[in-house]
Design an enzyme around this catalytic site. Structure first.
Site, short mmCIF file in Angstrom:
data_model
loop_
_atom_site.label_atom_id
_atom_site.label_comp_id
_atom_site.label_asym_id
_atom_site.label_seq_id
_atom_site.Cartn_x
_atom_site.Cartn_y
_atom_site.Cartn_z
N ASP A 1 41.98 44.98 31.11
CA ASP A 1 41.52 44.54 32.44
C ASP A 1 42.63 43.93 33.29
O ASP A 1 42.39 43.03 34.10
CB ASP A 1 40.36 43.53 32.29
CG ASP A 1 39.21 44.11 31.48
OD1 ASP A 1 38.99 45.33 31.57
OD2 ASP A 1 38.55 43.34 30.77
N LYS B 1 44.70 48.11 35.71
CA LYS B 1 45.28 49.45 35.53
C LYS B 1 44.70 50.45 36.54
O LYS B 1 45.42 51.26 37.11
CB LYS B 1 45.05 49.95 34.09
CG LYS B 1 45.73 49.08 33.05
CD LYS B 1 45.42 49.51 31.63
CE LYS B 1 43.99 49.26 31.20
NZ LYS B 1 43.62 47.87 31.04
N HIS C 1 37.79 50.91 34.61
CA HIS C 1 38.93 50.80 35.52
C HIS C 1 38.44 50.81 36.96
O HIS C 1 37.82 51.77 37.41
CB HIS C 1 39.92 51.95 35.26
CG HIS C 1 40.55 51.90 33.90
ND1 HIS C 1 41.47 52.80 33.45
CD2 HIS C 1 40.41 50.99 32.88
CE1 HIS C 1 41.85 52.47 32.22
NE2 HIS C 1 41.21 51.38 31.86
N GLN D 1 42.63 49.70 27.68
CA GLN D 1 42.77 48.44 26.92
C GLN D 1 44.17 47.85 27.15
O GLN D 1 44.71 48.03 28.22
CB GLN D 1 42.48 48.68 25.42
CG GLN D 1 41.03 49.03 25.09
CD GLN D 1 40.68 50.48 25.31
OE1 GLN D 1 41.33 51.36 24.82
NE2 GLN D 1 39.60 50.74 26.03
P1 GDP Z 1 41.56 47.63 34.28
O1 GDP Z 1 40.61 47.79 33.16
O2 GDP Z 1 42.93 47.25 33.82
O3 GDP Z 1 41.60 48.82 35.20
O4 GDP Z 1 41.04 46.39 35.14
P2 GDP Z 1 39.50 46.12 35.60
O5 GDP Z 1 39.18 47.05 36.69
O6 GDP Z 1 38.62 46.10 34.41
O7 GDP Z 1 39.62 44.62 36.09
C1 GDP Z 1 40.51 44.23 37.08
C2 GDP Z 1 39.71 43.55 38.18
O8 GDP Z 1 40.59 42.86 39.02
C3 GDP Z 1 38.98 44.54 39.07
O9 GDP Z 1 37.79 43.95 39.51
C4 GDP Z 1 39.95 44.74 40.24
O10 GDP Z 1 39.29 45.10 41.44
C5 GDP Z 1 40.54 43.36 40.35
N1 GDP Z 1 41.93 43.30 40.83
C6 GDP Z 1 42.97 44.14 40.57
N2 GDP Z 1 44.12 43.66 41.09
C7 GDP Z 1 43.80 42.48 41.70
C8 GDP Z 1 44.57 41.48 42.38
O11 GDP Z 1 45.78 41.57 42.54
N3 GDP Z 1 43.89 40.40 42.84
C9 GDP Z 1 42.53 40.24 42.67
N4 GDP Z 1 41.96 39.14 43.14
N5 GDP Z 1 41.80 41.16 42.02
C10 GDP Z 1 42.42 42.25 41.53
P1 IMO Z 2 40.09 48.39 29.87
O1 IMO Z 2 40.69 49.78 29.74
C1 IMO Z 2 39.00 44.68 27.85
C2 IMO Z 2 37.68 45.01 23.67
C3 IMO Z 2 36.24 44.65 23.38
C4 IMO Z 2 36.39 44.10 21.97
C5 IMO Z 2 37.44 45.02 21.36
C6 IMO Z 2 36.89 46.16 20.53
O2 IMO Z 2 39.05 48.28 30.91
O3 IMO Z 2 41.18 47.38 29.96
P2 IMO Z 2 35.66 48.43 21.19
O4 IMO Z 2 34.39 48.69 21.95
O5 IMO Z 2 36.87 49.07 21.79
O6 IMO Z 2 35.53 48.75 19.73
O7 IMO Z 2 35.86 46.83 21.27
O8 IMO Z 2 38.17 45.55 22.46
N1 IMO Z 2 37.87 46.03 24.72
C7 IMO Z 2 38.30 45.77 25.97
N2 IMO Z 2 38.57 44.60 26.58
N3 IMO Z 2 39.21 45.84 28.51
C8 IMO Z 2 38.98 47.02 27.91
O9 IMO Z 2 39.30 48.20 28.47
C9 IMO Z 2 38.46 47.02 26.59
N4 IMO Z 2 38.08 47.99 25.73
C10 IMO Z 2 37.75 47.37 24.59
O10 IMO Z 2 35.76 43.68 24.26
O11 IMO Z 2 36.94 42.80 22.01
MG MG Z 3 38.72 47.12 32.56
#
Ligand code: GDP
Ligand code: IMO
Ligand code: MG
Length: 429
Positions: A13, A16, A41, A225
């Protein structure tokens, strides 16, 4: 130029989705190479939010081809739903833009059920998985019991193979967990009408990549991840079931490691973790709450509250080593305004001794106390700043401290969720 791998440097998170969307504007191909729909994502453009779980985050750019590589585990129901979503948005008028490797393994309903039963059985020791069947599917892959996307090219043979797996799992459910079996006819009713919709997208990706490499097309490999969730190098057993590090881009798509030119890690300006497991800089105070609220730290896949803490440069150094980062991207810097002083972990203390690495044994890692370096914070709102020179001095110093500690350049910083809330410090491609 050349091919680029983008991976998470923490516990996932890191942003990416946003960064891959940004960097694929002129790319030929974007590839997911591991993980499955445990990933969530997020991309936000002009206030419109798209959350992708399986389709690579380059889909918003109509000239970018999207490949789901052999290293991904694909839940057909989720992928079909996601395809429908992007089609509805007019993003997949040309279906040839999306390719699913015939070697990618399939997540079946019995995998999700096993994930849930195992987590329940573990009680307080549960991993906190996303319950998406990821671990059980990779387990079947390693046990050579898996079903692959290519098996769908002969649906009658697939049905027979499904019956065999269904019998195997029903035995496990009844004998080991003492729960009711899943009837084969209901399994077929659930699975068969969905899987046939995937058939047009399934291809052998080996000639595809060979052709792209021969023609020097630009490709971006999108990790899911993050480094600390890597099956080998993460906080085992509180990890996911795939290798999340950059080298997995090679095995997970079927290209040689020499084809990777840059490895860029994404890190938040602080830390979060969702699910169980050690988290040395976790904060259980008002700073943690501030990060949680201001950063909207709720999981994009499961909606769970993310645990929050200060930036941990010890784990980030570990991530840099196991990935071989050539550069870094720092996201969510905007969230740190108003936190002063700012702390970053620069070492751990265990049994009175200072260490500078991440111990492999969970029992040791759980005992590690962070040793903090205090830096000056800033109060200014960063969200509308679009030039690095306009950043507050304390923020520039924060970035410089990270670069110096890791000896890796920060190439992009992000100051908000929108596509344009970004600053390029050093050109990536
Ligand atoms: P990913 O799994 O790595 O793609 O990340 P996620 O989408 O799960 O979580 C990142 C969250 O942070 C999302 O809600 C994005 O919209 C938000 N986000 C990304 N970059 C920024 C930033 O620079 N500032 C803020 N405030 N939010 C961001
Ligand atoms: P993105 O790509 C954050 C965590 C789960 C758990 C562990 C194992 O959005 O960054 P699983 O279901 O993979 O067997 O769970 O990994 N986990 C993540 N945490 N972002 C993710 O993906 C995750 N994918 C799995 O919360 O701790
Ligand atoms: Mg994510």
């Amino acid at each position: 130029m050349g091919n680029l791998v983008i991976v998470g440097a923490q516990w996932g998170d890191e942003g990416k989705g946003k960064i891959v969307d940004l960097l694929t504007e002129n790319a030929d191909t974007v590839v997911r190479f591991q993980g499955g729909n445990n990933a969530g994502h997020t991309i936000i453009v002009g206030g419109e939010k798209t959350v992708l779980h399986l389709i690579p985050s380059g889909i918003l750019h109509k000239n970018c081809n999207c490949v789901i590589g052999n290293g991904v585990v694909v839940d057909p129901e989720v992928l079909v739903q996601e395809i429908e979503l992007v089609k509805h948005r007019g993003l997949l008028d040309n279906p040839e833009r999306l390719i699913v490797s015939d070697r990618a393994h399939l997540i079946m309903p019995y995998h999700c059920r096993l994930d849930q039963l195992r987590e329940e059985a573990k009680g307080a020791l549960k991993i906190g998985t996303t319950l998406r069947g990821i671990g059980p599917c990779y387990q079947d892959k390693a046990s050579r019991r898996g079903l692959r996307a290519g098996d769908l090219l002969d649906l009658n043979a697939f049905r027979d193979a499904l019956k065999e797996r269904s019998d195997f799992y029903n035995n496990v459910f009844e004998k080991l967990f003492e729960v009711k079996p899943i009837s084969f006819s209901s399994l077929c009713d659930q699975v068969m009408p969905v899987v046939e919709k995937l058939v047009p997208y399934i291809k052998d990706t080996t000639p595809y990549f060979a052709d792209k490499i021969a023609n020097k097309k630009q490709m971006l490999f999108e990790g899911a991840q993050g480094a600390c969730l890597d099956l080998d190098h993460g906080t085992y057993p509180y990890v996911t079931s795939s290798n999340t590090v950059a080298s997995a881009a090679s095995t997970g798509s079927g290209i040689g490691p020499k084809e990777i030119d840059q490895v860029v890690g994404i890190t938040k300006a602080y830390c979060t973790r969702v699910g169980s497991g050690p988290f040395p800089t976790e904060l259980d105070d008002e700073v943690g709450t501030l990060l949680q609220n201001k950063g909207h730290e709720f999981g994009a896949t499961t909606g769970r509250r993310r645990r929050c803490g200060y930036l941990d440069l010890v784990t980030l150094k570990h991530a840099a080593r196991i990935n071989g980062f050539t550069g870094l991207i720092l996201t969510k810097l905007d969230v740190l305004s108003d936190i002063t002083p700012l702390r970053v972990a620069t070492a751990y203390k265990i049994n009175g001794k200072e260490i500078h690495h991440v111990p492999s044994r969970i029992e040791e890692l759980e005992k590690c106390e962070p040793v903090y370096t205090e830096l000056t914070g800033w109060k200014d709102d960063l969200s509308a700043i679009n030039s690095p020179d306009a950043l507050p001095k304390a923020c520039q110093d924060y970035i410089a401290f990270i670069e110096k500690f890791l000896d890796i350049p920060v190439q992009i910083i992000s100051v908000g969720p929108e596509r344009n809330q970004i600053m390029h410090l050093k050109k990536i491609w």
